[in-house]
Design an enzyme around this catalytic site. Sequence first.
Site, PDB file in Angstrom:
ATOM      1  N   LEU A   1     -33.736  41.919 -29.070  1.00  0.00           N
ATOM      2  CA  LEU A   1     -32.780  43.016 -29.025  1.00  0.00           C
ATOM      3  C   LEU A   1     -31.590  42.557 -28.198  1.00  0.00           C
ATOM      4  O   LEU A   1     -31.748  41.808 -27.230  1.00  0.00           O
ATOM      5  CB  LEU A   1     -33.383  44.259 -28.353  1.00  0.00           C
ATOM      6  CG  LEU A   1     -34.381  45.117 -29.111  1.00  0.00           C
ATOM      7  CD1 LEU A   1     -34.843  46.264 -28.213  1.00  0.00           C
ATOM      8  CD2 LEU A   1     -33.788  45.665 -30.391  1.00  0.00           C
ATOM      9  N   ASP A   2     -30.405  43.019 -28.565  1.00  0.00           N
ATOM     10  CA  ASP A   2     -29.241  42.733 -27.734  1.00  0.00           C
ATOM     11  C   ASP A   2     -29.477  43.257 -26.322  1.00  0.00           C
ATOM     12  O   ASP A   2     -30.172  44.259 -26.119  1.00  0.00           O
ATOM     13  CB  ASP A   2     -27.990  43.419 -28.303  1.00  0.00           C
ATOM     14  CG  ASP A   2     -27.520  42.788 -29.595  1.00  0.00           C
ATOM     15  OD1 ASP A   2     -27.902  41.639 -29.876  1.00  0.00           O
ATOM     16  OD2 ASP A   2     -26.767  43.460 -30.324  1.00  0.00           O
ATOM     17  N   ARG A   3     -28.874  42.590 -25.375  1.00  0.00           N
ATOM     18  CA  ARG A   3     -29.008  43.006 -23.979  1.00  0.00           C
ATOM     19  C   ARG A   3     -28.557  44.453 -23.778  1.00  0.00           C
ATOM     20  O   ARG A   3     -29.159  45.205 -23.012  1.00  0.00           O
ATOM     21  CB  ARG A   3     -28.183  42.067 -23.095  1.00  0.00           C
ATOM     22  CG  ARG A   3     -28.336  42.301 -21.610  1.00  0.00           C
ATOM     23  CD  ARG A   3     -27.566  41.235 -20.833  1.00  0.00           C
ATOM     24  NE  ARG A   3     -27.737  41.392 -19.406  1.00  0.00           N
ATOM     25  CZ  ARG A   3     -27.215  40.570 -18.495  1.00  0.00           C
ATOM     26  NH1 ARG A   3     -26.496  39.533 -18.898  1.00  0.00           N
ATOM     27  NH2 ARG A   3     -27.404  40.782 -17.212  1.00  0.00           N
TER      28      ARG A   3
ATOM     29  N   THR B   1     -28.688  46.889 -25.886  1.00  0.00           N
ATOM     30  CA  THR B   1     -29.479  47.839 -26.661  1.00  0.00           C
ATOM     31  C   THR B   1     -30.817  48.096 -25.981  1.00  0.00           C
ATOM     32  O   THR B   1     -31.466  47.159 -25.525  1.00  0.00           O
ATOM     33  CB  THR B   1     -29.733  47.292 -28.086  1.00  0.00           C
ATOM     34  OG1 THR B   1     -28.483  47.010 -28.701  1.00  0.00           O
ATOM     35  CG2 THR B   1     -30.499  48.298 -28.933  1.00  0.00           C
TER      36      THR B   1
ATOM     37  N   HIS C   1     -25.993  41.732 -34.322  1.00  0.00           N
ATOM     38  CA  HIS C   1     -25.026  42.832 -34.170  1.00  0.00           C
ATOM     39  C   HIS C   1     -24.837  43.628 -35.460  1.00  0.00           C
ATOM     40  O   HIS C   1     -23.775  44.214 -35.682  1.00  0.00           O
ATOM     41  CB  HIS C   1     -23.662  42.309 -33.702  1.00  0.00           C
ATOM     42  CG  HIS C   1     -23.683  41.695 -32.334  1.00  0.00           C
ATOM     43  ND1 HIS C   1     -22.563  41.132 -31.762  1.00  0.00           N
ATOM     44  CD2 HIS C   1     -24.677  41.548 -31.421  1.00  0.00           C
ATOM     45  CE1 HIS C   1     -22.873  40.666 -30.559  1.00  0.00           C
ATOM     46  NE2 HIS C   1     -24.149  40.907 -30.334  1.00  0.00           N
TER      47      HIS C   1
END
Length: 314
Positions: free
Chosen positions: A134-136, A138, A232
Site C-alpha cells: 500500500l502507498d505510505r 494510504t 497510484h
Amino acid sequence: MKDNILIVSEDDAGRRLDNFLAGRLKRMHPSRVHRMIRRGEVRVNRGRAASGHRLRRGDEVRLPPHLDRRPPAPVAARARWIEQFVVYEDDSLLVLNKPAGLAAHAGGSVSFGAVELLRAARPRENFLQLAHRLDRATSGLLVLARKARALNALHQAFRENEVEKTYAALLAGPWRGGERKVDLPLDRSFRSGGERRVRVGLGQPATTRFRPHCGWDEATLVRALPLTGRTHQIRAHSAAIGHPVLGDDRYGRSTAALASRIALRRLFLHARELRLRHPESARLLQLRAPLPDELRASLKRLGPPEFGRSARKT
C-alpha cells in the site's frame, strides 16, 4: 533488507539495476555503484547482472558483504505499537490495518516500515513477507505471508487479480450518474520533480470501478474497486476524470482548500475490504477495516450528505 539482500518490490519492478541501487545507496557516488556492478560484487538472484538489467518483482539483489546497509532496528516500543493494528492472523498469513503515514516496507529514506516493525515485535517469527503493498499515504488492509508456500500463492492471486479490493475514497466535486468504469493505461515510469508519479494514457492497462456511496455539493464518497493493481491507480484514475482524491498532494493539489476546511490532513484513501481465497485452505476470507476516526471526523464536517446513506455508517 536482511543479510545485505534487497527484495525488489512491485513499485521497483522494471527499473534498471543501476538506478535501483542509486536510489537505495544515496550516499554512494554513481561511479562506485557502476564499479560494484561491473566487478560482479552485486548479484541478482545469485548471478551477475549488467547495469542496465531490468529488475522484476521478487528479485533478490545481494550487496557486497563488506557493505552493511542494514537499517537501524526499530525501538522496542514502536515495534510493540504495531501489534494493535493486526486484524487477522493464522498459521499462513497476517493482515494488518496499516495506519496512514507508515510505509509498507523500508527503502530509500525510510529506515523501517510495517513489515520491519512486525519482525521486530515478533523476533521468533521465522518467515514474514509482504504479499502486496500500500502507498505510505494510504491506510487500510495489508496482507503478509507467514510461510513461503503461502507467499507464492498470494503473489499469484494478486498478480492474476483474484483478490477483490475495495477502497473508500473521498473525491472532489459532485458526482453525476451511477457507477463509472475507468479504463485508462498507466505509465509508472514517469517522474516529475524527483517524486514518483504515473502518467495516464500510456503504459500498462488499468481499470477501476467507482461506485458513489454518498455525496455533497463539493465532494463524493465512493467505493473504488481497482480491477488491476497499478501504482497510484485510484489516485491517477480519479484525477483523470476530474474528481481527484481529497488530500492528494500529487494528483489533487487543487483540493487543498477544501481539505483544509474539513481539517483533512492526509490522503482520503482507505483500503477497507478484501475478499480472497485462503492460500492453503482455499476458504473465502472477507476482511474489513472501518474508516479511521480522522476520516470520519472530516466527513462529519461536510454536514449531512445530499444523497446516499449517512457517511457516519460507513
